[in-house]
Design a protein around this motif. Structure first.
Motif, PDB file in Angstrom:
ATOM      1  N   LYS A   1       0.824  -1.215   0.000  1.00 20.49           N
ATOM      2  CA  LYS A   1       0.000   0.000   0.000  1.00 20.49           C
ATOM      3  C   LYS A   1       0.858   1.265   0.000  1.00 20.49           C
ATOM      4  CE  LYS A   1      -2.769  -0.828   3.504  1.00 20.49           C
ATOM      5  NZ  LYS A   1      -3.921  -0.652   4.427  1.00 20.49           N
ATOM      6  N   GLU A   2       1.952   1.226   0.734  1.00 23.48           N
ATOM      7  CA  GLU A   2       2.858   2.379   0.740  1.00 23.48           C
ATOM      8  C   GLU A   2       3.448   2.607  -0.646  1.00 23.48           C
ATOM      9  OE1 GLU A   2       5.730   1.454   3.694  1.00 23.48           O
ATOM     10  OE2 GLU A   2       4.358   1.753   5.381  1.00 23.48           O
ATOM     11  N   SER A   3       3.846   1.525  -1.311  1.00 28.78           N
ATOM     12  CA  SER A   3       4.402   1.633  -2.659  1.00 28.78           C
ATOM     13  C   SER A   3       3.369   2.176  -3.639  1.00 28.78           C
ATOM     14  CB  SER A   3       4.906   0.258  -3.123  1.00 28.78           C
ATOM     15  OG  SER A   3       5.425   0.329  -4.435  1.00 28.78           O
TER      16      SER A   3
ATOM     17  N   VAL B   1       0.720   6.579  -6.860  1.00 34.02           N
ATOM     18  CA  VAL B   1      -0.422   7.460  -7.136  1.00 34.02           C
ATOM     19  C   VAL B   1       0.004   8.923  -7.050  1.00 34.02           C
ATOM     20  CG1 VAL B   1      -2.643   8.241  -6.240  1.00 34.02           C
ATOM     21  CG2 VAL B   1      -2.181   5.807  -6.414  1.00 34.02           C
ATOM     22  N   SER B   2       0.768   9.251  -6.007  1.00 33.29           N
ATOM     23  CA  SER B   2       1.221  10.636  -5.842  1.00 33.29           C
ATOM     24  C   SER B   2       2.126  11.057  -6.986  1.00 33.29           C
ATOM     25  CB  SER B   2       1.962  10.787  -4.512  1.00 33.29           C
ATOM     26  OG  SER B   2       1.120  10.502  -3.420  1.00 33.29           O
ATOM     27  N   THR B   3       3.025  10.166  -7.413  1.00 35.34           N
ATOM     28  CA  THR B   3       3.941  10.486  -8.510  1.00 35.34           C
ATOM     29  C   THR B   3       3.183  10.737  -9.806  1.00 35.34           C
ATOM     30  OG1 THR B   3       5.673   9.127  -7.505  1.00 35.34           O
ATOM     31  CG2 THR B   3       5.927   9.661  -9.829  1.00 35.34           C
ATOM     32  N   VAL B   4       2.228   9.860 -10.107  1.00 29.02           N
ATOM     33  CA  VAL B   4       1.441  10.014 -11.340  1.00 29.02           C
ATOM     34  C   VAL B   4       0.573  11.263 -11.270  1.00 29.02           C
ATOM     35  CG1 VAL B   4      -0.320   8.968 -12.798  1.00 29.02           C
ATOM     36  CG2 VAL B   4       1.452   7.537 -11.797  1.00 29.02           C
ATOM     37  N   ASP B   5      -0.001  11.533 -10.102  1.00 29.10           N
ATOM     38  CA  ASP B   5      -0.859  12.714  -9.964  1.00 29.10           C
ATOM     39  C   ASP B   5      -0.071  14.007 -10.137  1.00 29.10           C
ATOM     40  OD1 ASP B   5      -3.042  11.139  -9.621  1.00 29.10           O
ATOM     41  OD2 ASP B   5      -3.218  11.436  -7.455  1.00 29.10           O
ATOM     42  N   VAL B   6       1.173  14.019  -9.633  1.00 31.76           N
ATOM     43  CA  VAL B   6       2.028  15.197  -9.837  1.00 31.76           C
ATOM     44  C   VAL B   6       2.305  15.388 -11.329  1.00 31.76           C
ATOM     45  CG1 VAL B   6       4.365  16.089  -9.505  1.00 31.76           C
ATOM     46  CG2 VAL B   6       3.094  15.189  -7.559  1.00 31.76           C
ATOM     47  N   ALA B   7       2.643  14.292 -12.019  1.00 29.91           N
ATOM     48  CA  ALA B   7       2.886  14.370 -13.461  1.00 29.91           C
ATOM     49  C   ALA B   7       1.633  14.799 -14.206  1.00 29.91           C
ATOM     50  CB  ALA B   7       3.362  13.013 -13.981  1.00 29.91           C
TER      51      ALA B   7
ATOM     52  N   ALA C   1       8.094  18.811 -11.999  1.00 29.01           N
ATOM     53  CA  ALA C   1       7.063  17.755 -11.956  1.00 29.01           C
ATOM     54  C   ALA C   1       7.634  16.484 -11.344  1.00 29.01           C
ATOM     55  CB  ALA C   1       6.532  17.488 -13.347  1.00 29.01           C
ATOM     56  N   GLU C   2       8.175  16.600 -10.149  1.00 23.42           N
ATOM     57  CA  GLU C   2       8.881  15.488  -9.519  1.00 23.42           C
ATOM     58  C   GLU C   2       8.282  15.163  -8.171  1.00 23.42           C
ATOM     59  OE1 GLU C   2      13.255  15.157  -7.636  1.00 23.42           O
ATOM     60  OE2 GLU C   2      13.252  15.433  -9.806  1.00 23.42           O
ATOM     61  N   PHE C   3       8.180  13.857  -7.867  1.00 26.51           N
ATOM     62  CA  PHE C   3       7.737  13.411  -6.547  1.00 26.51           C
ATOM     63  C   PHE C   3       8.595  12.226  -6.133  1.00 26.51           C
ATOM     64  CE2 PHE C   3       5.282  10.804  -3.628  1.00 26.51           C
ATOM     65  CZ  PHE C   3       4.815  11.758  -2.730  1.00 26.51           C
ATOM     66  N   ASN C   4       9.168  12.326  -4.961  1.00 26.05           N
ATOM     67  CA  ASN C   4      10.013  11.253  -4.424  1.00 26.05           C
ATOM     68  C   ASN C   4      11.163  10.913  -5.372  1.00 26.05           C
ATOM     69  OD1 ASN C   4      10.620   9.331  -2.374  1.00 26.05           O
ATOM     70  ND2 ASN C   4       9.634   7.711  -3.561  1.00 26.05           N
TER      71      ASN C   4
ATOM     72  N   SER D   1      -4.286  11.624 -21.153  1.00 24.06           N
ATOM     73  CA  SER D   1      -5.268  10.547 -21.089  1.00 24.06           C
ATOM     74  C   SER D   1      -4.635   9.275 -20.535  1.00 24.06           C
ATOM     75  CB  SER D   1      -5.846  10.283 -22.483  1.00 24.06           C
ATOM     76  OG  SER D   1      -6.730   9.185 -22.469  1.00 24.06           O
ATOM     77  N   SER D   2      -3.424   8.969 -20.981  1.00 26.10           N
ATOM     78  CA  SER D   2      -2.715   7.777 -20.502  1.00 26.10           C
ATOM     79  C   SER D   2      -2.388   7.894 -19.015  1.00 26.10           C
ATOM     80  CB  SER D   2      -1.427   7.574 -21.299  1.00 26.10           C
ATOM     81  OG  SER D   2      -1.706   7.331 -22.660  1.00 26.10           O
ATOM     82  N   LEU D   3      -1.922   9.082 -18.606  1.00 24.10           N
ATOM     83  CA  LEU D   3      -1.593   9.281 -17.191  1.00 24.10           C
ATOM     84  C   LEU D   3      -2.847   9.213 -16.321  1.00 24.10           C
ATOM     85  CD1 LEU D   3       1.042  12.160 -17.384  1.00 24.10           C
ATOM     86  CD2 LEU D   3       1.461   9.793 -16.709  1.00 24.10           C
ATOM     87  N   GLY D   4      -3.935   9.792 -16.815  1.00 23.68           N
ATOM     88  CA  GLY D   4      -5.184   9.746 -16.051  1.00 23.68           C
ATOM     89  C   GLY D   4      -5.685   8.326 -15.867  1.00 23.68           C
ATOM     90  N   THR D   5      -5.606   7.535 -16.943  1.00 28.46           N
ATOM     91  CA  THR D   5      -6.013   6.132 -16.852  1.00 28.46           C
ATOM     92  C   THR D   5      -5.120   5.376 -15.878  1.00 28.46           C
ATOM     93  OG1 THR D   5      -6.826   6.158 -19.135  1.00 28.46           O
ATOM     94  CG2 THR D   5      -6.342   4.015 -18.165  1.00 28.46           C
ATOM     95  N   ALA D   6      -3.811   5.656 -15.941  1.00 32.94           N
ATOM     96  CA  ALA D   6      -2.864   4.976 -15.038  1.00 32.94           C
ATOM     97  C   ALA D   6      -3.137   5.345 -13.586  1.00 32.94           C
ATOM     98  CB  ALA D   6      -1.439   5.339 -15.420  1.00 32.94           C
ATOM     99  N   SER D   7      -3.398   6.624 -13.331  1.00 30.57           N
ATOM    100  CA  SER D   7      -3.673   7.073 -11.962  1.00 30.57           C
ATOM    101  C   SER D   7      -4.929   6.396 -11.419  1.00 30.57           C
ATOM    102  CB  SER D   7      -3.847   8.596 -11.942  1.00 30.57           C
ATOM    103  OG  SER D   7      -4.160   9.040 -10.633  1.00 30.57           O
ATOM    104  N   LYS D   8      -5.950   6.321 -12.242  1.00 34.06           N
ATOM    105  CA  LYS D   8      -7.192   5.672 -11.809  1.00 34.06           C
ATOM    106  C   LYS D   8      -6.964   4.190 -11.539  1.00 34.06           C
ATOM    107  CE  LYS D   8     -12.010   4.998 -13.181  1.00 34.06           C
ATOM    108  NZ  LYS D   8     -13.034   5.271 -14.229  1.00 34.06           N
ATOM    109  N   SER D   9      -6.183   3.554 -12.421  1.00 42.05           N
ATOM    110  CA  SER D   9      -5.910   2.122 -12.265  1.00 42.05           C
ATOM    111  C   SER D   9      -5.142   1.835 -10.977  1.00 42.05           C
ATOM    112  CB  SER D   9      -5.115   1.611 -13.470  1.00 42.05           C
ATOM    113  OG  SER D   9      -4.765   0.263 -13.325  1.00 42.05           O
TER     114      SER D   9
END
Length: 273
Positions: A64-66, A71-77, A129-132, A202-210
């Motif tokens: 869950k931590e990973s 999720v945070s990384t993709v959302d920042v992007a 646009a960087e996280f961790n 669109s790809s990032l949004g789908t990935a974040s949702k997934s």
């Protein structure tokens, strides 16, 4: 046989009392801990199953931590990509205005200054646009991987390079609106770039949702495992409370029975009076 050396009745009474005391200690332990099985000594097979499931549940905390970091990384992007898309729309407006041949040099220069400022802002957005330590939008960005389950299987999110002069944003770092014809060509490049960025978002949004959905699933899975472990080892306190009352009564009766058995040898004294 009447004997003062061997009191069979007392032996039996003592055995029963010891058995009752053992059961009483077991019930008290269950009430104190809330568990029916506290160690492998109580039930080796069930304890081993429960321990394995506890290990899986504990591992899911790491999963869950990973996933949360992913999720945070993709959302920042995604947030940065949306800002870039907005900047490209503004740049298109400037380029379209600068393509007007009726503009004088001063007006076109002003539009060009705004255009270049917006262009430079895209670079700043990408750089931040960087996280961790992970940036999915910069040049040569690697794909993002996260743990998907307790066995170490990985979940992958593809990077979306949105750097200037790349395959998605075709305008270069030095793009400018030097003339009406150049501005007209720039409009076409920006239209292509806007379409490419929209596809990447669109790809990032789908990935974040997934990833978010998988994170929710892992949380539910962990809850189910924990509930299963509880079903295996937790004590029914209502049942144990009733059993405690019965054993306490049985203990008192056992003490009385032992006292009676111990007193039976005193009866033999009457035979010698």
């Amino acid at each position: 046989m009447n004997s003062v050396n061997t009191n069979v009745g007392a032996m039996i009474a003592l055995q029963q009392l010891n058995r009752t005391n053992t059961e009483l200690q077991e019930v008290q332990s269950r009430i104190n801990t809330g568990k029916r099985i506290n160690s492998a000594k109580d039930n080796g097979a069930i304890w081993a199953i429960a321990q394995n499931q506890r290990a899986t549940s504990s591992s899911l905390n790491t999963v869950k931590e990973s996933l949360s970091r992913a999720v945070s990384t993709v959302d920042v992007a995604l947030s940065a990509g949306e800002s870039i898309s907005d900047l490209l729309l503004q740049m298109k407006d400037k380029a379209l205005a600068a393509s007007d041949t009726s503009l004088d040099t001063a007006a076109r220069s002003a539009l060009d200054a705004d255009f270049q400022s917006l262009r430079d802002q895209i670079r700043k957005v990408i750089a931040n646009a960087e996280f961790n330590g992970i940036n999915l939008l910069k040049t040569a960005a690697a794909s993002l991987t996260a743990l998907a389950n307790a066995t170490g299987t990985k979940l992958t999110v593809q990077s979306q390079v949105l750097a200037l002069g790349g395959s998605k944003i075709t305008i270069t770092n030095g793009a400018a609106l030097s003339s009406a014809s150049v501005a007209s060509t720039m409009v076409g490049l920006l239209n292509t770039s806007i379409a490419n960025v929209s596809s990447s978002l669109s790809s990032l949004g789908t990935a974040s949702k997934s990833v978010t959905q998988h994170l929710e699933f892992v949380g539910k899975l962990q809850d189910t495992i924990d509930a299963g472990v509880g079903n295996l080892v937790d004590a029914d306190l209502a049942k144990e409370s009733a059993r405690l009352q019965a054993l306490q009564t049985k203990q008192q009766l056992g003490v009385q029975a032992l006292a009676i058995a111990n007193g039976s040898s005193q009866v033999l004294l009457g035979l010698f009076r």
